[in-house]
Motif scaffolding. Sequence first.
Motif, mmCIF file in Angstrom:
data_model
loop_
_atom_site.group_PDB
_atom_site.id
_atom_site.type_symbol
_atom_site.label_atom_id
_atom_site.label_comp_id
_atom_site.label_asym_id
_atom_site.label_seq_id
_atom_site.Cartn_x
_atom_site.Cartn_y
_atom_site.Cartn_z
ATOM 1 N N LYS A 18 2.084 -7.856 -6.865
ATOM 2 C CA LYS A 18 3.626 -7.078 -6.428
ATOM 3 C C LYS A 18 4.152 -8.349 -5.565
ATOM 4 O O LYS A 18 5.405 -8.679 -5.815
ATOM 5 C CB LYS A 18 3.422 -6.131 -5.555
ATOM 6 C CG LYS A 18 4.456 -5.220 -5.697
ATOM 7 C CD LYS A 18 4.160 -3.979 -4.656
ATOM 8 C CE LYS A 18 5.517 -3.219 -4.079
ATOM 9 N NZ LYS A 18 5.239 -2.171 -3.154
ATOM 10 N N LYS A 19 3.625 -8.939 -4.841
ATOM 11 C CA LYS A 19 4.338 -10.219 -4.064
ATOM 12 C C LYS A 19 4.669 -11.165 -4.768
ATOM 13 O O LYS A 19 5.649 -11.906 -4.568
ATOM 14 C CB LYS A 19 3.253 -10.552 -2.796
ATOM 15 C CG LYS A 19 3.156 -9.567 -1.811
ATOM 16 C CD LYS A 19 4.273 -9.172 -0.856
ATOM 17 C CE LYS A 19 3.950 -8.215 0.187
ATOM 18 N NZ LYS A 19 5.045 -7.453 0.725
ATOM 19 N N PHE B 143 9.641 -13.736 -1.202
ATOM 20 C CA PHE B 143 8.495 -13.747 -0.351
ATOM 21 C C PHE B 143 7.634 -14.835 -0.604
ATOM 22 O O PHE B 143 7.466 -15.446 -1.860
ATOM 23 C CB PHE B 143 7.474 -12.396 -0.828
ATOM 24 C CG PHE B 143 6.289 -12.370 0.000
ATOM 25 C CD1 PHE B 143 6.335 -11.661 1.223
ATOM 26 C CD2 PHE B 143 5.298 -12.805 -0.611
ATOM 27 C CE1 PHE B 143 5.143 -11.809 1.882
ATOM 28 C CE2 PHE B 143 4.043 -12.834 0.181
ATOM 29 C CZ PHE B 143 3.829 -12.272 1.307
ATOM 30 N N LEU C 220 0.301 -18.183 -1.699
ATOM 31 C CA LEU C 220 0.571 -16.812 -1.723
ATOM 32 C C LEU C 220 -0.138 -15.832 -1.145
ATOM 33 O O LEU C 220 0.077 -14.871 -0.460
ATOM 34 C CB LEU C 220 1.155 -16.419 -3.128
ATOM 35 C CG LEU C 220 1.511 -15.132 -3.319
ATOM 36 C CD1 LEU C 220 2.792 -14.791 -3.138
ATOM 37 C CD2 LEU C 220 1.322 -14.854 -5.269
ATOM 38 N N SER D 60 -1.450 -6.053 -4.643
ATOM 39 C CA SER D 60 -0.609 -6.531 -3.422
ATOM 40 C C SER D 60 -0.194 -7.851 -3.984
ATOM 41 O O SER D 60 0.986 -8.213 -3.974
ATOM 42 C CB SER D 60 -1.120 -6.244 -2.359
ATOM 43 O OG SER D 60 -2.217 -6.918 -1.931
ATOM 44 N N CYS E 260 0.303 -13.312 2.069
ATOM 45 C CA CYS E 260 0.027 -11.619 1.697
ATOM 46 C C CYS E 260 -1.026 -11.269 2.882
ATOM 47 O O CYS E 260 -0.941 -9.932 3.161
ATOM 48 C CB CYS E 260 -0.817 -11.397 0.172
ATOM 49 S SG CYS E 260 0.138 -11.594 -0.980
ATOM 50 N N THR F 195 7.942 -10.671 -6.002
ATOM 51 C CA THR F 195 8.687 -10.287 -5.150
ATOM 52 C C THR F 195 9.593 -11.588 -4.774
ATOM 53 O O THR F 195 8.892 -12.547 -4.052
ATOM 54 C CB THR F 195 8.200 -9.774 -3.730
ATOM 55 O OG1 THR F 195 7.570 -8.672 -3.960
ATOM 56 C CG2 THR F 195 9.382 -9.326 -2.615
#
Length: 185
Positions: A138-139, A145, A115, A135, A119, A142
């Motif tokens: 957040k990802k 992603f 992950l 971030s 990113c 998501t």
Amino acid sequence: MTRDEALQLIEGLNVSPNILKHLLANEAIMRTLAKKFEPEKVDDWGLAGLMHDADYEFTAKDPDKHPYMVAEKLKSLGVSTEIINAILGHANYTGVVRDTQMAKALFAGDNMAGLITACALVQPNKKLSSVSVESVLKKFKTKGFASGANRDEIITCVSELNIPLDEFAKICLESMQGISPELEL
Ligand SMILES: [Fe+2]
């Protein structure tokens, strides 16, 4: 097995540059986590991270052999059962129970490394230095992603390692940032 011996073994397995970086990322993460859980076994934890997918390409035509092939090789070289079981346990289908902190850390960290790499790659400069814990979190949420980075496996950091997700992301991110030249990220 020394780190140099492990790297020689990796070289002989025709590991691609991307997999090598994945191995190095996991090694760094495992070494950091070992300092938290079993500081006397930092090298063992590092070796588990470094070798866990070393046969990934070697077994590409016969994926059922991953990670058994590397596990067998390590066994023949006298590597401890704990390390071998952690490597076998990182793949769910082996059915090898993750009953050590080492095995649990490898399982959660493996996917977090994926992950975090994703990113970094979406940053304009493709650098880990531009990635923040926020971030990553957040990802993490998501959908779509980096779908290969299994969120259910990452989140076992909470249930299996008792590390909150934000702290786990920070540990893994900082571990990878610490070797960014090797990761070329
Ligand atoms: Fe992996």
